[in-house]
Design an enzyme around this catalytic site. Structure first.
Site, PDB file in Angstrom:
ATOM      1  N   TYR A  41       5.166   1.353  -4.087  1.00  0.00           N
ATOM      2  CA  TYR A  41       4.870   1.928  -5.397  1.00  0.00           C
ATOM      3  C   TYR A  41       6.001   1.616  -6.388  1.00  0.00           C
ATOM      4  O   TYR A  41       5.756   1.104  -7.493  1.00  0.00           O
ATOM      5  CB  TYR A  41       4.725   3.439  -5.289  1.00  0.00           C
ATOM      6  CG  TYR A  41       3.515   3.936  -4.545  1.00  0.00           C
ATOM      7  CD1 TYR A  41       2.628   4.824  -5.155  1.00  0.00           C
ATOM      8  CD2 TYR A  41       3.251   3.578  -3.229  1.00  0.00           C
ATOM      9  CE1 TYR A  41       1.533   5.331  -4.480  1.00  0.00           C
ATOM     10  CE2 TYR A  41       2.160   4.060  -2.551  1.00  0.00           C
ATOM     11  CZ  TYR A  41       1.297   4.944  -3.180  1.00  0.00           C
ATOM     12  OH  TYR A  41       0.213   5.428  -2.518  1.00  0.00           O
ATOM     13  N   GLU A  56      -3.532   8.729 -11.557  1.00  0.00           N
ATOM     14  CA  GLU A  56      -4.925   8.645 -11.099  1.00  0.00           C
ATOM     15  C   GLU A  56      -5.824   8.025 -12.163  1.00  0.00           C
ATOM     16  O   GLU A  56      -6.740   7.268 -11.841  1.00  0.00           O
ATOM     17  CB  GLU A  56      -5.437  10.024 -10.684  1.00  0.00           C
ATOM     18  CG  GLU A  56      -4.647  10.675  -9.563  1.00  0.00           C
ATOM     19  CD  GLU A  56      -4.445   9.755  -8.367  1.00  0.00           C
ATOM     20  OE1 GLU A  56      -5.402   9.070  -7.954  1.00  0.00           O
ATOM     21  OE2 GLU A  56      -3.320   9.712  -7.837  1.00  0.00           O
TER      22      GLU A  56
END
Length: 447
Positions: free
Chosen positions: A375, A300
Site C-alpha cells: 500500500y 474505499e
C-alpha cells in the site's frame, strides 16, 4: 475449428486456474459473460437457497469444466437445459455435460443449491458471506465469492450480473448494482439489482440488515447510505464531507465510473472497511463523531476507479488497487487542508525505511498481497512519478489511465507503458527501483 491460444501461463485442461497466486481459485477453458442469481435468504438460521444461471463462452473445446462453490448441497446441474453429470467437493463443482461444448460456443449452466453460507477459509482468515449479529454481509476479497454463488473466481473474469434476493421484510437488502425492482410479499420482500458493468466475482456483495436509507450527499452522482437508525447523527457528521470528496476525486481522476455509490454501516464492529463495486461497507466502530476514519472513506471511494472499474488481471498487480487508493488519501488530505502529499510521502518513506526490505511491489507474492508495504510503497511510487514528470502530466496520466481502461482489466506493464507516454525521458529506472526491487529508493523532493 482450431482452438485459440490459452492465456499466458495456462496449461490445457478445464480445471486449471490461470491465477499464479491462487491456483485453487478460478477455472480454465471458458469466460463468463453473465450471472443470473435468484436467492432466498432466511436470516434466522442463516439459510440460503439459490438458483444460478451462468452464461459462458468456451475458450477451448470442453468435455468437462469446473466452477467454484463453497459448502452447499448442490441439488442439480443443467447445461443448455439438459441434465449434466457433476460432483461437488468444496470448493469445486466438476461438471460433465451430456455432449462436448465447441470452442467459441456460448453455453448456459443452471445450478440449484442450498445450505448455510459460510466464509471460505484461507491465509487471510474467513472470507465471504458472514453472519452479523442481526443480518449478514459479504466481504469477498480475494477468495470469498464462492461462499454464496457458483462462479469463476478470477479477478480478471469480469461479467454482468442480475441478482434477486428474497429476505424477511424487516430487513433491508443491498446488492452491488443498480436497483431494478422491489416486491413485497407476505412476510418477505424481493429485491432485484442489476450490475451491467463488467464486474469481478469478488466485487459482488450482499448486505442484509435493519437499515435506514438516507442520502449520503447531493450531486451529479447518486450517493446514498444504509445505516442503523441510532447512528444517524454520528454518521451525518463523520461522512459530512463525502460530497466534497467525490468532487475532489472526480476532478483529479475523471468521472465516477458507475451510476451510484452506496455506503453501508453494519451494526457490528469490522476490522476494516469492505470494498465492493459501487459500494463500501464500514463497521459501526468506524464512526466516532470525530471523522477519525475519514481517510478510509476516501480509500474505499477511490477503489471505485482503481480496483473496480479498472480491475487487476491477476493478484500480482494488486498495488494498482491499493497503492492508488492510498495515494488518493494523501491527495484528499492536501486539498482538504490537512498535510500535503509530500508530507505524507516523507512520513511513510521514513516508516518504510525501518521495515525489512522483503517486498517487491510489482509482484509481492501471495503471502504479502496485503502487506502494508504494498500500500505505502505503491503510493510512494506514484509520488515519485509525480515528482519526476510534474503536476500537469501526472494528473493527465491518471485521468487518461482511468478513461482508456474503463471497466477492463489492467497490469503493471500496461501502466508502465501508459506512463511512458507522459514523460519526455525514459521512466524505466524509476519503475525498476520502486516496483521491481525490494530495496527502498531515496524519495525525490522536487515537484
Amino acid at each position: 475449428m482450431t482452438p485459440g491460444p490459452l492465456p499466458v501461463g495456462a496449461r490445457p485442461g478445464a480445471d486449471h486456474s490461470t491465477d499464479p497466486y491462487l491456483p485453487g481459485h478460478g477455472n480454465g477453458g471458458y469466460r463468463v459473460l453473465h450471472y443470473d442469481l435468484d436467492l432466498d435468504y432466511r436470516v434466522t438460521g442463516n439459510r440460503l437457497a439459490g438458483k444460478a444461471v451462468v452464461t459462458a463462452r468456451a475458450a477451448q473445446p470442453l468435455s468437462r469444466f469446473t466452477l467454484d462453490l463453497g459448502q452447499f448441497r448442490v441439488q442439480d446441474v443443467k447445461v443448455d437445459g439438459r441434465p449434466a453429470k457433476f460432483t461437488h467437493r468444496p470448493d469445486k463443482i466438476r461438471i460433465k455435460p451430456d455432449k462436448p461444448i465447441g470452442y467459441g460456443s456460448t453455453f448456459k449452466i443452471e445450478i440449484r443449491y442450498a445450505g448455510r453460507p459460510t466464509p471460505i477459509s484461507g491465509r487471510w482468515g474467513d472470507i465471504g458471506w458472514d453472519e452479523l449479529t442481526d443480518g449478514a454481509l459479504v466481504a469477498s476479497q480475494p477468495i470469498g465469492a464462492p461462499s454464496w454463488f457458483p462462479c469463476n473466481d478470477l479477478p480478471g473474469d469480469k461479467a454482468t450480473f442480475l441478482v434477486t434476493v428474497t429476505a424477511p421484510s424487516a430487513y433491508t437488502v443491498l446488492v452491488t448494482g443498480d436497483p431494478v425492482a422491489q416486491r413485497r410479499g407476505p412476510g418477505s420482500t424481493t429485491w432485484v439489482y442489476e450490475r451491467d458493468e463488467p464486474t469481478a466475482p469478488y466485487l459482488m456483495g450482499v448486505q442484509v440488515g435493519r437499515y435506514e436509507l438516507v442520502e449520503l450527499a447531493p450531486g451529479r452522482v447518486v450517493q446514498r447510505a444504509a445505516i442503523p437508525p441510532r447512528l444517524r447523527s454520528t454518521f451525518r457528521h463523520d461522512f459530512g464531507r463525502h460530497g466534497e470528496i467525490m468532487i475532489a476525486l472526480e476532478r483529479m481522476l475523471g468521472p465516477y465510473p458507475f451510476r451510484e455509490y452506496v455506503v453501508v454501516v453494519a451494526d457490528d464492529d469490522l476490522d476494516d472497511p469492505i470494498e465492493a463495486q459501487g459500494m463500501a461497507v464500514f463497521g459501526r466502530n468506524h464512526l466516532d463523531g470525530r471523522r477519525t476514519h475519514e481517510r478510509l472513506a476516501v480509500h474505499e471511494l477511490a477503489h471505485q476507479w482503481f480496483g473496480n472499474s479498472l480491475t487487476v488481471a491477476d493478484w500480482r498487480h494488486i498495488w494498482l488497487n491499493e497503492g492508488f487508493a492510498t495515494y488518493a488519501e494523501w491527495l484528499w488530505s492536501a486539498v482538504s487542508g490537512g498535510p500535503t502529499a509530500a508530507a505524507h510521502a516523507a512520513q511513510w518513506h521514513a516508516w518504510a525505511a525501518r521495515q525489512p526490505a522483503v517486498v517487491t511491489v510489482a509482484d509481492p507474492g501471495v503471502d504479502r498481497m496485503f502487506d502494508p508495504l504494498v500500500y505505502k510503497r505503491g503510493a510512494l511510487t506514484l509520488h515519485a512519478l509525480r515528482s519526476r514528470i510534474g503536476e500537469a502530466a501526472f494528473f493527465a496520466l491518471l485521468r487518461s489511465w482511468v478513461a482508456e481502461h474503463r471497466h477492463r482489466t489492467v497490469t503493471t506493464e500496461q501502466f508502465r507503458e501508459h506512463a511512458a507516454r507522459f514523460a519526455p525521458y525514459p521512466l524505466d529506472g524509476l519503475f525498476d527501483a520502486w516496483l521491481d526491487r525490494p530495496e527502498l529508493p531515496a524519495l525525490p523532493w522536487t515537484l
